[in-house]
Design a protein around this motif. Structure first.
Motif, PDB file in Angstrom:
ATOM      1  N   LEU A 142      -4.224  15.550   8.086  1.00 44.00           N
ATOM      2  CA  LEU A 142      -3.746  14.841   6.896  1.00 44.00           C
ATOM      3  C   LEU A 142      -4.955  14.417   6.070  1.00 44.00           C
ATOM      4  O   LEU A 142      -5.802  13.669   6.549  1.00 44.00           O
TER       5      LEU A 142
ATOM      6  N   TYR B 216       0.004   8.660  16.015  1.00 39.35           N
ATOM      7  CA  TYR B 216       1.229   9.149  15.396  1.00 39.35           C
ATOM      8  C   TYR B 216       1.622  10.465  16.054  1.00 39.35           C
ATOM      9  O   TYR B 216       0.777  11.217  16.526  1.00 39.35           O
TER      10      TYR B 216
ATOM     11  N   GLN C 252      -4.636   3.860  15.526  1.00 42.86           N
ATOM     12  CA  GLN C 252      -3.206   4.110  15.620  1.00 42.86           C
ATOM     13  C   GLN C 252      -2.985   5.548  16.076  1.00 42.86           C
ATOM     14  O   GLN C 252      -3.823   6.421  15.839  1.00 42.86           O
TER      15      GLN C 252
ATOM     16  N   PHE D  95       2.757  14.602   1.803  1.00 39.68           N
ATOM     17  CA  PHE D  95       3.419  13.443   2.402  1.00 39.68           C
ATOM     18  C   PHE D  95       3.022  12.178   1.674  1.00 39.68           C
ATOM     19  O   PHE D  95       1.850  11.961   1.370  1.00 39.68           O
TER      20      PHE D  95
ATOM     21  N   GLU E  55      -1.792  -1.854  10.211  1.00 43.31           N
ATOM     22  CA  GLU E  55      -1.781  -0.968   9.059  1.00 43.31           C
ATOM     23  C   GLU E  55      -0.857   0.209   9.310  1.00 43.31           C
ATOM     24  O   GLU E  55      -1.089   1.305   8.841  1.00 43.31           O
ATOM     25  N   THR E  56       0.208  -0.035  10.045  1.00 42.41           N
ATOM     26  CA  THR E  56       1.157   1.029  10.359  1.00 42.41           C
ATOM     27  C   THR E  56       1.638   1.691   9.091  1.00 42.41           C
ATOM     28  O   THR E  56       2.071   1.026   8.152  1.00 42.41           O
ATOM     29  N   GLN E  57       1.548   3.008   9.075  1.00 40.57           N
ATOM     30  CA  GLN E  57       2.021   3.752   7.912  1.00 40.57           C
ATOM     31  C   GLN E  57       3.386   4.355   8.202  1.00 40.57           C
ATOM     32  O   GLN E  57       3.632   4.890   9.283  1.00 40.57           O
TER      33      GLN E  57
ATOM     34  N   PHE F   7      -7.617   9.722   9.311  1.00 45.59           N
ATOM     35  CA  PHE F   7      -6.893  10.473  10.322  1.00 45.59           C
ATOM     36  C   PHE F   7      -7.778  11.532  10.959  1.00 45.59           C
ATOM     37  O   PHE F   7      -8.601  12.169  10.288  1.00 45.59           O
ATOM     38  N   GLY F   8      -7.584  11.734  12.272  1.00 46.48           N
ATOM     39  CA  GLY F   8      -8.140  12.900  12.916  1.00 46.48           C
ATOM     40  C   GLY F   8      -7.320  14.120  12.514  1.00 46.48           C
ATOM     41  O   GLY F   8      -6.261  13.992  11.891  1.00 46.48           O
TER      42      GLY F   8
ATOM     43  N   HIS G  18       7.773  14.766   9.889  1.00 42.36           N
ATOM     44  CA  HIS G  18       6.719  13.959   9.326  1.00 42.36           C
ATOM     45  C   HIS G  18       6.105  13.082  10.415  1.00 42.36           C
ATOM     46  O   HIS G  18       6.731  12.842  11.450  1.00 42.36           O
ATOM     47  N   PRO G  19       4.873  12.615  10.214  1.00 42.06           N
ATOM     48  CA  PRO G  19       4.252  11.750  11.225  1.00 42.06           C
ATOM     49  C   PRO G  19       5.042  10.470  11.436  1.00 42.06           C
ATOM     50  O   PRO G  19       5.497   9.838  10.475  1.00 42.06           O
TER      51      PRO G  19
ATOM     52  N   PHE H 261       5.885   7.223   6.879  1.00 43.36           N
ATOM     53  CA  PHE H 261       5.804   8.451   6.107  1.00 43.36           C
ATOM     54  C   PHE H 261       7.166   8.885   5.588  1.00 43.36           C
ATOM     55  O   PHE H 261       8.199   8.682   6.232  1.00 43.36           O
ATOM     56  N   GLY H 262       7.135   9.527   4.423  1.00 43.42           N
ATOM     57  CA  GLY H 262       8.317  10.176   3.900  1.00 43.42           C
ATOM     58  C   GLY H 262       8.490  11.535   4.557  1.00 43.42           C
ATOM     59  O   GLY H 262       7.638  11.981   5.319  1.00 43.42           O
TER      60      GLY H 262
ATOM     61  N   TYR I 158       0.823  -1.198   0.000  1.00 44.18           N
ATOM     62  CA  TYR I 158       0.000   0.000   0.000  1.00 44.18           C
ATOM     63  C   TYR I 158       0.862   1.255   0.000  1.00 44.18           C
ATOM     64  O   TYR I 158       1.859   1.334   0.725  1.00 44.18           O
TER      65      TYR I 158
ATOM     66  N   LEU J  34       0.699  -4.850   3.641  1.00 43.89           N
ATOM     67  CA  LEU J  34      -0.605  -5.492   3.559  1.00 43.89           C
ATOM     68  C   LEU J  34      -0.524  -6.844   4.223  1.00 43.89           C
ATOM     69  O   LEU J  34       0.282  -7.682   3.871  1.00 43.89           O
TER      70      LEU J  34
ATOM     71  N   VAL K 290      -3.259   0.132  -3.762  1.00 40.85           N
ATOM     72  CA  VAL K 290      -3.200  -1.122  -3.008  1.00 40.85           C
ATOM     73  C   VAL K 290      -2.270  -2.129  -3.660  1.00 40.85           C
ATOM     74  O   VAL K 290      -2.154  -3.267  -3.209  1.00 40.85           O
TER      75      VAL K 290
ATOM     76  N   TYR L 251      -4.573   6.771  -3.247  1.00 41.84           N
ATOM     77  CA  TYR L 251      -3.811   5.684  -2.678  1.00 41.84           C
ATOM     78  C   TYR L 251      -3.735   4.534  -3.673  1.00 41.84           C
ATOM     79  O   TYR L 251      -4.434   4.531  -4.704  1.00 41.84           O
TER      80      TYR L 251
ATOM     81  N   PHE M 270      -1.639  12.696  16.197  1.00 46.34           N
ATOM     82  CA  PHE M 270      -2.750  12.286  15.348  1.00 46.34           C
ATOM     83  C   PHE M 270      -3.230  10.895  15.745  1.00 46.34           C
ATOM     84  O   PHE M 270      -2.417  10.010  16.026  1.00 46.34           O
TER      85      PHE M 270
ATOM     86  N   TYR N 119       0.352   5.764  -0.258  1.00 46.60           N
ATOM     87  CA  TYR N 119      -0.639   6.829  -0.085  1.00 46.60           C
ATOM     88  C   TYR N 119      -0.003   8.182  -0.390  1.00 46.60           C
ATOM     89  O   TYR N 119       1.191   8.390  -0.135  1.00 46.60           O
TER      90      TYR N 119
ATOM     91  N   TYR O  24      -0.830  12.160   0.828  1.00 50.05           N
ATOM     92  CA  TYR O  24      -1.613  13.055   1.666  1.00 50.05           C
ATOM     93  C   TYR O  24      -1.172  14.493   1.415  1.00 50.05           C
ATOM     94  O   TYR O  24      -0.039  14.744   1.043  1.00 50.05           O
TER      95      TYR O  24
ATOM     96  N   GLN P 105      -0.397   1.027  18.090  1.00 49.53           N
ATOM     97  CA  GLN P 105      -1.685   0.597  17.561  1.00 49.53           C
ATOM     98  C   GLN P 105      -2.457  -0.129  18.655  1.00 49.53           C
ATOM     99  O   GLN P 105      -1.885  -0.939  19.386  1.00 49.53           O
TER     100      GLN P 105
ATOM    101  N   PHE Q 161       4.856   6.765  13.573  1.00 51.19           N
ATOM    102  CA  PHE Q 161       3.978   5.826  14.269  1.00 51.19           C
ATOM    103  C   PHE Q 161       4.400   5.678  15.731  1.00 51.19           C
ATOM    104  O   PHE Q 161       5.584   5.519  16.046  1.00 51.19           O
TER     105      PHE Q 161
ATOM    106  N   TYR R 184      -8.215  -1.354   4.902  1.00 54.47           N
ATOM    107  CA  TYR R 184      -6.852  -1.086   5.352  1.00 54.47           C
ATOM    108  C   TYR R 184      -6.510   0.390   5.249  1.00 54.47           C
ATOM    109  O   TYR R 184      -5.385   0.783   5.516  1.00 54.47           O
TER     110      TYR R 184
END
Lengths: 114, 111
Positions: free
Chosen positions: A43, B35, B33, A90, A101-103, B101-102, B42-43, A105-106, A31, A96, A50, A48, B88, A33, A35, B48, B45, B97
């Motif tokens: 965000l 962050y 989750q 971002f 589902e930890t993302q 986000f809030g 950047h955000p 980020f760049g 996955y 997956l 998959v 996105y 966040f 994304y 933002y 969770q 993690f 999946y």
């Protein structure tokens, strides 16, 4: 491992110009994304993917296009930039499978449209 | 569609005071989750939560997931200047999946 990288880090565009933002990840994540982050708005998901060759619209897709020709890369295009697209962009990726589902980020791309 | 509300938007505290941010979802979540984004960064993690009523701790940070899996909170005990940033929450539901986000809570710690 570099994780998630984004190029460029900063860009200034004139209204009507086009550009492509590149996101690359070396974690073999399915996955990916894109933002945008604006003050007070959190965000917001633009598009996105998959998996390689697939893309889908997020919350704010208008004015943007994306492509995922290779699993490790996710490109975000602005065909005709507008001042409203001034933002911090971002990219993120996630694995997956399992229950996580930890993302990841760049570092972000700061875009100013004049 | 799913909405995730986060309050407060901003919180100023004196160093040493406690801090709490709350996250509420319009739908039952599969997981949530948290962050942290440092200023200019950047955000990243943090954690969770998956189970109803789950509580997890990371040093001075305590994360809770509500019994109904529709709300969550992050509590920081005795804040430090290193805690400055925006926190966040992000929730997924319905087998998706794709998290929502809030808008985040920005914590400002005054020394």
């Amino acid at each position: 491992n570099a994780g998630v990288t984004q190029t460029p880090k900063f860009r200034v565009l004139k209204t009507g110009q086009s550009m492509t933002l590149l996101c690359a990840q070396d974690m073999n994540h399915e996955y990916m994304y894109w933002y945008r982050q604006d003050p007070g708005m959190g965000l917001r998901l633009i598009h996105y993917s998959v998996g390689e060759g697939t893309t889908a619209k997020g919350e704010v897709p208008d004015g943007y296009n994306v492509s995922r020709l290779k699993k490790q890369n996710f490109l975000l295009g602005l065909e005709s930039a507008a001042p409203s697209q001034t933002s911090v962009y971002f990219c993120a990726s996630s694995y997956l499978g399992g229950r996580s589902e930890t993302q990841y980020f760049g570092p972000g791309t700061r875009l100013l449209v004049l | 569609g799913q909405q995730v509300m986060q309050i407060p938007q901003y919180q100023h505290v004196q160093e040493g005071e406690d801090f709490t941010t709350y996250c509420n979802s319009s739908t039952t979540l599969s997981n949530i989750q948290w962050y942290k984004q440092r200023p200019g960064g950047h955000p990243v993690f943090l954690i969770q939560l998956v189970k109803s009523g789950e509580v997890k701790k990371q040093k001075r940070l305590t994360f809770q997931f509500g019994e109904a899996k529709k709300n969550s909170s992050l509590h920081i005990t005795a804040t430090q200047t290193t805690d400055v940033g925006t926190y966040f929450c992000a929730g997924t539901s319905g087998g998706s999946y794709i998290p929502t986000f809030g808008r985040g809570t920005s914590l400002i710690v005054h020394p």
